[in-house]
Scaffold this motif. Structure first.
Motif, PDB file in Angstrom:
ATOM      1  N   GLN A  50       0.893  -1.320  -0.171  1.00 52.31           N
ATOM      2  CA  GLN A  50      -0.028  -0.012   0.019  1.00 52.31           C
ATOM      3  C   GLN A  50       0.847   1.241  -0.049  1.00 52.31           C
ATOM      4  O   GLN A  50       0.479   2.190  -0.725  1.00 52.31           O
ATOM      5  N   THR A  51       2.038   1.300   0.729  1.00 49.25           N
ATOM      6  CA  THR A  51       2.936   2.367   0.843  1.00 49.25           C
ATOM      7  C   THR A  51       3.323   2.513  -0.668  1.00 49.25           C
ATOM      8  O   THR A  51       3.523   3.794  -1.204  1.00 49.25           O
ATOM      9  N   ALA A  52       3.746   1.410  -1.399  1.00 48.79           N
ATOM     10  CA  ALA A  52       4.147   1.666  -2.892  1.00 48.79           C
ATOM     11  C   ALA A  52       3.115   2.156  -3.712  1.00 48.79           C
ATOM     12  O   ALA A  52       3.278   3.095  -4.489  1.00 48.79           O
ATOM     13  N   VAL A  53       2.042   1.583  -3.473  1.00 49.96           N
ATOM     14  CA  VAL A  53       0.871   2.048  -4.287  1.00 49.96           C
ATOM     15  C   VAL A  53       0.439   3.570  -4.212  1.00 49.96           C
ATOM     16  O   VAL A  53       0.307   4.317  -5.200  1.00 49.96           O
ATOM     17  N   ASP A  54       0.559   3.975  -3.002  1.00 49.48           N
ATOM     18  CA  ASP A  54       0.379   5.428  -2.726  1.00 49.48           C
ATOM     19  C   ASP A  54       1.282   6.383  -3.311  1.00 49.48           C
ATOM     20  O   ASP A  54       1.170   7.499  -4.017  1.00 49.48           O
ATOM     21  N   ALA A  55       2.540   5.947  -3.111  1.00 46.43           N
ATOM     22  CA  ALA A  55       3.686   6.676  -3.893  1.00 46.43           C
ATOM     23  C   ALA A  55       3.624   6.734  -5.533  1.00 46.43           C
ATOM     24  O   ALA A  55       3.846   7.695  -6.230  1.00 46.43           O
ATOM     25  N   LEU A  56       3.120   5.411  -6.054  1.00 45.55           N
ATOM     26  CA  LEU A  56       2.915   5.319  -7.436  1.00 45.55           C
ATOM     27  C   LEU A  56       1.933   6.012  -8.085  1.00 45.55           C
ATOM     28  O   LEU A  56       1.874   6.441  -8.971  1.00 45.55           O
ATOM     29  N   ALA A  57       0.885   6.061  -7.183  1.00 43.89           N
ATOM     30  CA  ALA A  57      -0.504   6.814  -7.663  1.00 43.89           C
ATOM     31  C   ALA A  57      -0.112   8.337  -7.676  1.00 43.89           C
ATOM     32  O   ALA A  57      -0.761   8.980  -8.339  1.00 43.89           O
ATOM     33  N   ALA A  58       0.593   8.602  -6.674  1.00 45.51           N
ATOM     34  CA  ALA A  58       1.089  10.066  -6.631  1.00 45.51           C
ATOM     35  C   ALA A  58       1.696  10.401  -8.012  1.00 45.51           C
ATOM     36  O   ALA A  58       1.457  11.902  -8.460  1.00 45.51           O
ATOM     37  N   GLY A  59       2.396   9.858  -8.650  1.00 41.37           N
ATOM     38  CA  GLY A  59       3.146  10.291  -9.625  1.00 41.37           C
ATOM     39  C   GLY A  59       2.576   9.708 -10.997  1.00 41.37           C
ATOM     40  O   GLY A  59       3.072   9.833 -12.092  1.00 41.37           O
ATOM     41  N   ALA A  60       1.417   8.932 -10.953  1.00 38.72           N
ATOM     42  CA  ALA A  60       0.909   8.434 -12.436  1.00 38.72           C
ATOM     43  C   ALA A  60       0.135   9.637 -12.948  1.00 38.72           C
ATOM     44  O   ALA A  60      -0.313  10.666 -12.885  1.00 38.72           O
ATOM     45  N   ALA A  61       0.283   9.235 -14.291  1.00 39.48           N
ATOM     46  CA  ALA A  61      -0.148  10.066 -15.333  1.00 39.48           C
ATOM     47  C   ALA A  61      -1.609  10.057 -15.405  1.00 39.48           C
ATOM     48  O   ALA A  61      -2.225   8.718 -15.082  1.00 39.48           O
ATOM     49  N   ALA A  62      -2.453  10.840 -16.063  1.00 39.70           N
ATOM     50  CA  ALA A  62      -3.810  10.865 -16.190  1.00 39.70           C
ATOM     51  C   ALA A  62      -4.094   9.556 -16.975  1.00 39.70           C
ATOM     52  O   ALA A  62      -3.530   8.872 -18.085  1.00 39.70           O
ATOM     53  N   GLY A  63      -5.148   8.763 -16.742  1.00 38.37           N
ATOM     54  CA  GLY A  63      -5.531   7.748 -17.400  1.00 38.37           C
ATOM     55  C   GLY A  63      -5.121   6.344 -16.702  1.00 38.37           C
ATOM     56  O   GLY A  63      -5.466   5.442 -17.161  1.00 38.37           O
ATOM     57  N   HIS A  64      -4.289   6.403 -15.802  1.00 42.67           N
ATOM     58  CA  HIS A  64      -3.626   5.179 -15.265  1.00 42.67           C
ATOM     59  C   HIS A  64      -4.114   5.072 -13.799  1.00 42.67           C
ATOM     60  O   HIS A  64      -4.038   6.036 -13.077  1.00 42.67           O
ATOM     61  N   THR A  65      -4.226   3.842 -13.413  1.00 41.66           N
ATOM     62  CA  THR A  65      -4.650   3.692 -11.810  1.00 41.66           C
ATOM     63  C   THR A  65      -3.758   2.292 -11.295  1.00 41.66           C
ATOM     64  O   THR A  65      -3.281   1.624 -12.091  1.00 41.66           O
ATOM     65  N   VAL A  66      -3.757   2.405 -10.201  1.00 38.43           N
ATOM     66  CA  VAL A  66      -3.001   1.343  -9.463  1.00 38.43           C
ATOM     67  C   VAL A  66      -3.647   0.953  -8.149  1.00 38.43           C
ATOM     68  O   VAL A  66      -4.304   1.883  -7.469  1.00 38.43           O
ATOM     69  N   GLU A  67      -3.475  -0.232  -7.517  1.00 37.77           N
ATOM     70  CA  GLU A  67      -3.875  -0.756  -6.477  1.00 37.77           C
ATOM     71  C   GLU A  67      -3.212  -1.763  -5.919  1.00 37.77           C
ATOM     72  O   GLU A  67      -2.197  -2.518  -6.826  1.00 37.77           O
TER      73      GLU A  67
END
Length: 326
Positions: A50-67
């Protein structure tokens, strides 16, 4: 989750995506302009994932999601639970269609003979058997176009002299930690390294055998990230080696590239190459291949033993209790 409404978005599952190469791959996917991706970080540690997901989501471009989803490859019960949940979510439309399964997670044990929850030697159990069970469990939802990418390593090839050579044995014996004759004179540390190299050879055999079984439009390829520094792969090594791997070697990458091999990369560099293998439109028809970063290469002479690959496949079915669906 309600019916997915993200149009052309497709799901990519990355085992061990919370750190190292898997994280670098997820980062590249979520920052790309090549498609729209929903990335599932499959990890045994829910908090770290979840820590990784939070960091990845913060840097994700529009149209991409992560869980994040929980998956422990050292437990076949966990693999079955993950397969059931993912299959259900795909069937109900709670997840976008599956584009790729990235078999990235791996362990490299030190001097001890560790076991999985099912009693298998941990290196072979996690690096091969856990992924074997995962892929076979998800075969029914791997519909064209989709991809399986298995992370192997140049250490499977003794000609590259990256460590002790693989010490192949009967797969039933490997599952119990019994290496072949090539490991007879190795000390405890080198035996642990040989188990890792042997598991990476198993990854290549698995990829080739899988590619022969998949229908048109579903591909299987192996990937070599090169030597990566500063990752958690060596977390089970003796303390001095672990310290050097995590704290010293990453600071002298330039020197190691000049004195050992130029194929030394950061997790981000190798992660970008892995993301390319996973999504590049030009690789839509490539299957049964081995990519060293972005370059297709031959594997070791030993790795083309089709009879051995078939024995590994059949013994892995028996060891994991997976039904043969193809």
């Amino acid at each position: 989750m309600s019916q997915d409404t993200r149009g052309n978005t497709r799901t990519i599952v990355i085992t061990g995506g919370n750190s190292g190469l898997g994280y670098g791959c997820a980062q590249a996917l979520l920052g790309s302009d090549n498609g729209s991706w929903h990335v599932v970080i499959a990890s045994r540690d829910a908090d770290r994932a979840q820590t990784a997901v939070d960091a990845l989501a913060a840097g994700a471009a529009a149209g991409h999601t992560v869980e994040a989803m929980v998956l422990d490859l050292a437990s076949l019960a966990s693999v079955r639970s993950f397969v059931a949940e993912l299959t259900e979510r795909l069937a109900t439309g709670a997840l976008p269609p599956l584009h790729a399964l990235v078999c990235n997670a791996g362990v490299q044990m030190g001097t001890t003979l560790a076991k999985t929850a099912d009693g298998f030697e941990a290196t072979f159990g996690v690096n091969h058997l856990g992924h074997f069970a995962l892929v076979n469990g998800l075969l029914p939802v791997l519909r064209a176009p989709s991809r399986v990418v298995v992370v192997s390593s140049g250490t499977h090839d003794p000609a590259l002299k990256l460590g002790p050579p693989p010490a192949w044995n009967d797969p039933q014996a490997l599952a119990q930690g019994q290496l072949g004759p090539a490991a007879a004179k190795l000390n405890a540390l080198m035996t642990g390294q040989a188990r890792y190299c042997t598991s990476k050879l198993a990854n290549v055999y698995f990829t080739y055998a899988l590619a022969r079984r998949l229908p048109a439009g579903v591909t299987a390829n192996a990937f070599d990230p090169g030597m990566m520094l500063g990752t958690a792969l060596g977390r089970s090594l003796p303390a001095p080696l672990r310290f050097a791997s995590e704290r010293i070697f990453p600071r002298i990458t330039w020197l190691l590239r000049r004195t050992i091999t130029d194929n030394i990369n950061t997790a981000q560099e190798s992660g970008r190459a892995l993301a390319w293998v996973v999504t590049a439109p030009e690789l839509a028809g490539a299957t049964g291949k081995y990519f060293d970063l972005r370059q297709e290469k031959r594997t070791s002479e030993e790795s083309y033993d089709a009879a051995r690959a078939e024995q590994l496949w059949n013994d892995s079915l028996a060891l994991t209790g997976v039904a043969a669906t193809r």
